[in-house]
Design a protein around this motif. Structure first.
Motif, PDB file in Angstrom:
ATOM      1  N   SER A   1       0.836  -1.200   0.000  1.00  0.00           N
ATOM      2  CA  SER A   1       0.000   0.000   0.000  1.00  0.00           C
ATOM      3  C   SER A   1       0.872   1.252   0.000  1.00  0.00           C
ATOM      4  O   SER A   1       1.968   1.273   0.561  1.00  0.00           O
ATOM      5  CB  SER A   1      -0.887   0.006   1.236  1.00  0.00           C
ATOM      6  OG  SER A   1      -1.760  -1.095   1.241  1.00  0.00           O
ATOM      7  N   PHE A   2       0.376   2.290  -0.634  1.00  0.00           N
ATOM      8  CA  PHE A   2       1.018   3.600  -0.583  1.00  0.00           C
ATOM      9  C   PHE A   2      -0.020   4.663  -0.930  1.00  0.00           C
ATOM     10  O   PHE A   2      -1.096   4.361  -1.468  1.00  0.00           O
ATOM     11  CB  PHE A   2       2.236   3.688  -1.503  1.00  0.00           C
ATOM     12  CG  PHE A   2       1.957   3.427  -2.968  1.00  0.00           C
ATOM     13  CD1 PHE A   2       1.508   4.437  -3.817  1.00  0.00           C
ATOM     14  CD2 PHE A   2       2.175   2.165  -3.508  1.00  0.00           C
ATOM     15  CE1 PHE A   2       1.272   4.205  -5.157  1.00  0.00           C
ATOM     16  CE2 PHE A   2       1.944   1.923  -4.857  1.00  0.00           C
ATOM     17  CZ  PHE A   2       1.498   2.947  -5.692  1.00  0.00           C
ATOM     18  N   ALA A   3       0.294   5.910  -0.623  1.00  0.00           N
ATOM     19  CA  ALA A   3      -0.632   7.007  -0.885  1.00  0.00           C
ATOM     20  C   ALA A   3      -0.909   7.129  -2.375  1.00  0.00           C
ATOM     21  O   ALA A   3       0.014   7.198  -3.189  1.00  0.00           O
ATOM     22  CB  ALA A   3      -0.046   8.313  -0.357  1.00  0.00           C
ATOM     23  N   SER A   4      -2.204   7.138  -2.729  1.00  0.00           N
ATOM     24  CA  SER A   4      -2.598   7.244  -4.137  1.00  0.00           C
ATOM     25  C   SER A   4      -3.936   7.978  -4.213  1.00  0.00           C
ATOM     26  O   SER A   4      -4.979   7.381  -4.488  1.00  0.00           O
ATOM     27  CB  SER A   4      -2.708   5.842  -4.762  1.00  0.00           C
ATOM     28  OG  SER A   4      -3.117   5.920  -6.118  1.00  0.00           O
ATOM     29  N   PRO A   5      -3.933   9.304  -3.977  1.00  0.00           N
ATOM     30  CA  PRO A   5      -5.190  10.058  -3.954  1.00  0.00           C
ATOM     31  C   PRO A   5      -5.862  10.152  -5.318  1.00  0.00           C
ATOM     32  O   PRO A   5      -7.068  10.414  -5.382  1.00  0.00           O
ATOM     33  CB  PRO A   5      -4.766  11.437  -3.442  1.00  0.00           C
ATOM     34  CG  PRO A   5      -3.308  11.543  -3.786  1.00  0.00           C
ATOM     35  CD  PRO A   5      -2.768  10.153  -3.666  1.00  0.00           C
TER      36      PRO A   5
ATOM     37  N   SER B   1      -0.387   5.000 -14.162  1.00  0.00           N
ATOM     38  CA  SER B   1      -0.004   5.054 -12.757  1.00  0.00           C
ATOM     39  C   SER B   1       0.388   3.677 -12.227  1.00  0.00           C
ATOM     40  O   SER B   1      -0.131   2.649 -12.674  1.00  0.00           O
ATOM     41  CB  SER B   1      -1.157   5.593 -11.905  1.00  0.00           C
ATOM     42  OG  SER B   1      -1.396   6.954 -12.178  1.00  0.00           O
ATOM     43  N   LEU B   2       1.281   3.674 -11.262  1.00  0.00           N
ATOM     44  CA  LEU B   2       1.582   2.480 -10.490  1.00  0.00           C
ATOM     45  C   LEU B   2       0.442   2.242  -9.506  1.00  0.00           C
ATOM     46  O   LEU B   2       0.029   3.160  -8.787  1.00  0.00           O
ATOM     47  CB  LEU B   2       2.902   2.652  -9.745  1.00  0.00           C
ATOM     48  CG  LEU B   2       3.419   1.457  -8.947  1.00  0.00           C
ATOM     49  CD1 LEU B   2       3.782   0.297  -9.868  1.00  0.00           C
ATOM     50  CD2 LEU B   2       4.628   1.856  -8.100  1.00  0.00           C
ATOM     51  N   THR B   3      -0.065   1.025  -9.474  1.00  0.00           N
ATOM     52  CA  THR B   3      -1.208   0.685  -8.633  1.00  0.00           C
ATOM     53  C   THR B   3      -0.736   0.040  -7.341  1.00  0.00           C
ATOM     54  O   THR B   3       0.115  -0.858  -7.377  1.00  0.00           O
ATOM     55  CB  THR B   3      -2.146  -0.288  -9.382  1.00  0.00           C
ATOM     56  OG1 THR B   3      -2.565   0.315 -10.606  1.00  0.00           O
ATOM     57  CG2 THR B   3      -3.368  -0.611  -8.538  1.00  0.00           C
ATOM     58  N   PRO B   4      -1.270   0.449  -6.188  1.00  0.00           N
ATOM     59  CA  PRO B   4      -0.878  -0.200  -4.924  1.00  0.00           C
ATOM     60  C   PRO B   4      -1.387  -1.641  -4.837  1.00  0.00           C
ATOM     61  O   PRO B   4      -2.308  -2.047  -5.545  1.00  0.00           O
ATOM     62  CB  PRO B   4      -1.549   0.677  -3.860  1.00  0.00           C
ATOM     63  CG  PRO B   4      -1.943   1.940  -4.558  1.00  0.00           C
ATOM     64  CD  PRO B   4      -2.188   1.575  -5.983  1.00  0.00           C
TER      65      PRO B   4
ATOM     66  N   ASP C   1       2.510  13.592  -4.646  1.00  0.00           N
ATOM     67  CA  ASP C   1       1.239  13.226  -4.037  1.00  0.00           C
ATOM     68  C   ASP C   1       1.091  11.712  -3.879  1.00  0.00           C
ATOM     69  O   ASP C   1       0.186  11.254  -3.166  1.00  0.00           O
ATOM     70  CB  ASP C   1       0.066  13.735  -4.877  1.00  0.00           C
ATOM     71  CG  ASP C   1      -0.050  15.243  -4.860  1.00  0.00           C
ATOM     72  OD1 ASP C   1       0.554  15.864  -3.964  1.00  0.00           O
ATOM     73  OD2 ASP C   1      -0.717  15.803  -5.752  1.00  0.00           O
ATOM     74  N   ARG C   2       1.952  10.939  -4.559  1.00  0.00           N
ATOM     75  CA  ARG C   2       1.800   9.482  -4.566  1.00  0.00           C
ATOM     76  C   ARG C   2       3.059   8.835  -4.000  1.00  0.00           C
ATOM     77  O   ARG C   2       4.160   9.345  -4.139  1.00  0.00           O
ATOM     78  CB  ARG C   2       1.519   8.973  -5.973  1.00  0.00           C
ATOM     79  CG  ARG C   2       0.356   9.692  -6.651  1.00  0.00           C
ATOM     80  CD  ARG C   2       0.018   9.094  -8.004  1.00  0.00           C
ATOM     81  NE  ARG C   2      -0.784   7.886  -7.848  1.00  0.00           N
ATOM     82  CZ  ARG C   2      -0.373   6.660  -8.134  1.00  0.00           C
ATOM     83  NH1 ARG C   2       0.860   6.469  -8.562  1.00  0.00           N
ATOM     84  NH2 ARG C   2      -1.164   5.628  -7.978  1.00  0.00           N
TER      85      ARG C   2
END
Length: 451
Positions: free
Chosen positions: A59-63, A69-72, A436-437
């Motif tokens: 998991s990581f921040a992904s607002p 994009s890289l997906t958590p 932001d990510r």
């Protein structure tokens, strides 16, 4: 993702290049000096390898996220098995073919970071195994005198008695990294680091199809401690494409100078590499102006025109002791123009090294640690902020751009000479240059066997 293209076109082009080069090499071959080592040249070789890389990110921040994009929270795996078949048709010459079977996907279909975490993941992927002829080339070595020298046998290299001063010409289908930007400590994703921007200089926009190979010709001149290299290669037909040009109408010209030396008796080398890509490219600001004027979403295709994209890099390696080696890479490319065939990195600086396990009783094992900082130009940032997509990155927005900061560590356990098991960890801050990510923590298991 796009599937594998047919083999027939690959083979026809490679066969024509090999036939043409063979006639040239026969006419140019020079005699080997009498002081060449007496060890017989190797006439035939068969090698093989298999590599599995299973890689996961937590998991990581992904607002918010975009198409690239890289997906958590995901796990992906890639498999590849390769044969290396080599034969010596005449003195100083080698013909190699590398048929390969591939399967699997990189994280997020090999998207989400300029410094992507697995160089074993191609830009294409399939659930079912598929066949590719990755290399088919001929190499001619012409002795030019000097001290006797021997080329050790190995992957894509037959044992050869030659001289220290020599000319080496390679033509056919190959990887640009087979000749340029090599490094003893960071250049083999099947044995050392995995991150794209550690295996190669991140800003080096070298010619390649979606699997990392192309058609071309390269010449290397070795003279004493120096080496000069030049190569001409086909770019893909469209940026980041599957199909390659076959007539050099869009091409990459690469030159490299290398200086080898010894410090306190330990070998080292410095290389400076420059490239000029010529083809149908777009400037990011032109594409943004076009989209604004026509009320369209950002797209590079309408403003592509014939122009050049330039870049330069340096690459150093130094053995410090018999168990410790260090490397340094840095590079710059023209970030006002779209990346063509490698990845979204306009400037980069990497530092790292590897340590053999002699100190803890495992001399065949290797511990590696490296860090890299990747950046993009202001124009490139504007493009991504407007929702544009790059080769590997594009989150749909970029209100807070930053540099990608990556640390990679691995431990390669080698219980036998022909096999290894590697644990790999990467920390990626600001993936896709987006503060932001992230940060993303990526773990990998690599199994490799070769003969």
């Amino acid at each position: 993702m796009t599937g594998a293209k047919p083999l027939s076109l690959d083979w026809r082009i490679a066969r024509r290049l090999v036939a043409t080069f063979a006639l040239t090499a026969l006419a140019a071959q020079a005699p080997v000096r009498a002081d060449t080592p007496s060890t017989a040249d190797q006439a035939l070789a068969v090698h093989g390898q298999y590599t599995l890389v299973a890689q996961g990110v937590g998991s990581f921040a992904s607002p918010y996220a975009g198409d690239n994009s890289l997906t958590p929270r995901q796990v992906k795996a890639t498999n590849d098995a390769t044969l290396y078949l080599g034969v010596r048709p005449w003195r100083g010459a080698e013909i190699w073919v590398n048929p390969e079977i591939d399967q699997g996907f990189g994280l997020s279909n090999t998207l989400g970071a300029g410094g992507f975490p697995s160089a074993e993941a191609y830009k294409v992927g399939q659930f079912s195994p598929y066949f590719k002829l990755q290399r088919a080339f001929v190499r001619q070595t012409i002795a030019l005198g000097g001290a006797a020298s021997a080329m050790a046998p190995g992957i894509n290299q037959l044992r050869l008695a030659t001289t220290a001063n020599r000319l080496v010409i390679t033509a056919g289908k190959m990887g640009v990294g087979d000749v340029f930007d090599t490094n003893r400590y960071a250049h083999d994703p099947r044995g050392d680091f995995l991150n794209w921007s550690l295996v190669d200089t991140g800003s080096f926009d070298y010619a390649a199809n979606a699997w990392g190979y192309t058609y071309g010709v390269a010449a290397e001149w070795y003279q004493g401690p120096w080496a000069l290299r030049a190569g001409l290669y086909n770019l893909s037909k469209v940026p980041n494409g599957v199909a390659l040009e076959s007539d050099f109408s869009q091409n990459a010209l690469i030159v490299e100078a290398e200086r080898r030396f010894a410090l306190a008796g330990h070998p080292g080398a410095v290389r400076v590499t420059a490239f000029r890509n010529r083809g149908q490219f777009a400037r990011f600001d032109d594409a943004l102006a076009y989209a604004s004027a026509h009320g369209q979403v950002p797209d590079l295709a309408p403003v592509r025109r014939r122009q050049d994209r330039l870049g330069i890099s340096f690459n150093a390696e130094q053995e410090v002791t018999d168990v410790l080696g260090l490397f340094l890479r840095g590079g710059w490319s023209d970030g006002r123009i779209e990346t063509y065939d490698f990845t979204d990195i306009d400037r980069t600086l990497a530092l790292g090294g590897s340590l053999a396990g002699k100190g803890w009783g495992r001399p065949q094992d290797t511990l590696g640690l490296a860090g890299v900082v990747n950046g993009i130009s202001a124009a490139h940032q504007r493009w991504l902020a407007a929702g544009g997509l790059g080769v590997l990155v594009g989150d749909g927005a970029l209100p807070h751009p930053g540099t990608e900061q990556i640390v990679e560590a691995y431990y390669a356990y080698r219980p036998v000479g022909w096999g290894s098991l590697t644990l790999d960890y990467q920390h990626i801050a600001n993936p896709g240059y987006n503060r932001d990510r992230g940060p993303a923590n990526v773990f990998a298991l690599r199994i490799h066997a070769g003969f």
